[in-house]
Design a protein around this motif. Sequence first.
Motif, short mmCIF file in Angstrom:
data_model
loop_
_atom_site.label_atom_id
_atom_site.label_comp_id
_atom_site.label_asym_id
_atom_site.label_seq_id
_atom_site.Cartn_x
_atom_site.Cartn_y
_atom_site.Cartn_z
N LEU A 116 0.82 -1.22 0.00
CA LEU A 116 0.00 0.00 0.00
C LEU A 116 0.86 1.27 0.00
CD1 LEU A 116 -2.75 -1.10 2.55
CD2 LEU A 116 -2.99 -0.87 0.07
N MET A 117 1.96 1.27 0.75
CA MET A 117 2.84 2.44 0.78
C MET A 117 3.53 2.65 -0.56
SD MET A 117 4.44 2.57 4.61
CE MET A 117 4.76 0.83 4.84
N ILE A 118 3.96 1.57 -1.21
CA ILE A 118 4.59 1.68 -2.53
C ILE A 118 3.58 2.22 -3.54
CG2 ILE A 118 5.52 0.32 -4.46
CD1 ILE A 118 6.86 -1.47 -2.31
N ARG A 119 2.37 1.70 -3.49
CA ARG A 119 1.31 2.15 -4.40
C ARG A 119 0.99 3.63 -4.19
NH1 ARG A 119 -4.79 0.70 -4.06
NH2 ARG A 119 -5.50 1.52 -6.04
N ALA A 120 0.91 4.07 -2.95
CA ALA A 120 0.63 5.47 -2.66
C ALA A 120 1.77 6.37 -3.15
CB ALA A 120 0.40 5.68 -1.17
N HIS A 121 3.00 5.91 -3.00
CA HIS A 121 4.15 6.69 -3.47
C HIS A 121 4.12 6.84 -5.00
CE1 HIS A 121 8.16 8.31 -3.72
NE2 HIS A 121 8.50 7.35 -4.57
N LYS A 122 3.81 5.75 -5.69
CA LYS A 122 3.73 5.81 -7.16
C LYS A 122 2.60 6.74 -7.60
CE LYS A 122 5.67 1.28 -8.23
NZ LYS A 122 5.40 -0.06 -8.78
N LYS A 123 1.49 6.70 -6.90
CA LYS A 123 0.36 7.55 -7.23
C LYS A 123 0.70 9.03 -7.06
CE LYS A 123 -4.53 6.64 -6.64
NZ LYS A 123 -5.56 6.17 -5.74
N ARG A 124 1.39 9.36 -5.95
CA ARG A 124 1.80 10.75 -5.73
C ARG A 124 2.81 11.19 -6.78
NH1 ARG A 124 1.72 9.09 -0.35
NH2 ARG A 124 3.96 8.72 -0.37
N LYS A 125 3.72 10.29 -7.12
CA LYS A 125 4.73 10.61 -8.12
C LYS A 125 4.09 10.85 -9.49
CE LYS A 125 9.15 8.73 -9.65
NZ LYS A 125 10.05 7.57 -9.58
N LYS A 126 3.10 10.03 -9.86
CA LYS A 126 2.40 10.18 -11.13
C LYS A 126 1.58 11.47 -11.14
CE LYS A 126 -0.78 7.75 -14.23
NZ LYS A 126 -1.54 8.91 -14.61
N ALA A 127 0.91 11.79 -10.05
CA ALA A 127 0.13 13.03 -9.98
C ALA A 127 1.03 14.25 -10.10
CB ALA A 127 -0.66 13.10 -8.67
N ARG A 128 2.19 14.17 -9.48
CA ARG A 128 3.15 15.28 -9.58
C ARG A 128 3.64 15.43 -11.02
NH1 ARG A 128 8.82 16.28 -8.79
NH2 ARG A 128 9.08 18.26 -7.72
N PRO B 93 1.02 24.31 -11.51
CA PRO B 93 1.92 24.26 -10.35
C PRO B 93 1.44 23.19 -9.37
CG PRO B 93 0.60 26.26 -10.33
CD PRO B 93 0.33 25.58 -11.62
N PHE B 94 2.37 22.38 -8.92
CA PHE B 94 2.03 21.27 -8.02
C PHE B 94 2.43 21.65 -6.61
CE2 PHE B 94 2.89 17.19 -5.94
CZ PHE B 94 1.68 16.55 -6.18
N LYS B 95 1.46 21.64 -5.72
CA LYS B 95 1.73 21.97 -4.33
C LYS B 95 2.02 20.68 -3.57
CE LYS B 95 -0.11 24.38 -0.36
NZ LYS B 95 -1.25 25.05 0.24
N ASP C 105 2.13 14.42 -13.79
CA ASP C 105 1.03 14.89 -14.63
C ASP C 105 0.82 16.39 -14.50
OD1 ASP C 105 0.62 12.34 -15.52
OD2 ASP C 105 -1.14 11.96 -14.24
N ALA C 106 0.93 16.89 -13.28
CA ALA C 106 0.78 18.33 -13.07
C ALA C 106 1.90 19.11 -13.74
CB ALA C 106 0.74 18.64 -11.57
N ILE C 107 3.11 18.60 -13.66
CA ILE C 107 4.25 19.26 -14.29
C ILE C 107 4.10 19.23 -15.81
CG2 ILE C 107 6.74 19.07 -14.71
CD1 ILE C 107 7.00 18.16 -11.76
#
Length: 163
Positions: A65-77, A86-88, A79-81
């Motif tokens: 679950l922690m690995i999946r959440a990290h990948k999700k945050r990384k992908k969202a960041r 601007p990604f907060k 995508d925003a870039i």
Amino acid sequence: MNWGLLFTGFGLGTFKFLFAQWLTYTPFHEYINENVEIGVLQIFISVTIGAWFSMTIFYFLSELLMIRAHKKRKKARQDAIDKGIPFKEKKKFTKMNKFIVWVKRKIGIYGVTFLAPLFLSIPIGSIVCAKFYGKKRRTFPLMMIFTASYSALICLWIYSTIA
């Protein structure tokens, strides 16, 4: 055997463990008065098994679950870039995170394994325990012992108030 009591206790024990015994007892108290010992024992068994079930799932899946959440945050960041938005960044030093680290440093493995599943809920507490002490072999058994002992204490309290 009261199946409604058992399913209620199991369901509440999986997530809302802190008050699960009282919330299980309250709707069924008029049915339990005839045979108090069996009712309190049913509450203890159903809530404890529900907590252990949820704890097992979330403790052993926490790394995934922690690995999946990290990948999700990384992908969202990313995508925003890519879109030029601007990604907060999310705050890492929240009051809750500071409190958890304080508990880890001051109380150690016994405090975290006792307090985290109790006050944070079973799923989140199990993930926190696995994150801090997942490599230690005694973490999971300690969590199970503490949840069973807390459940027994609350059930004894219920028994003493209705006896």
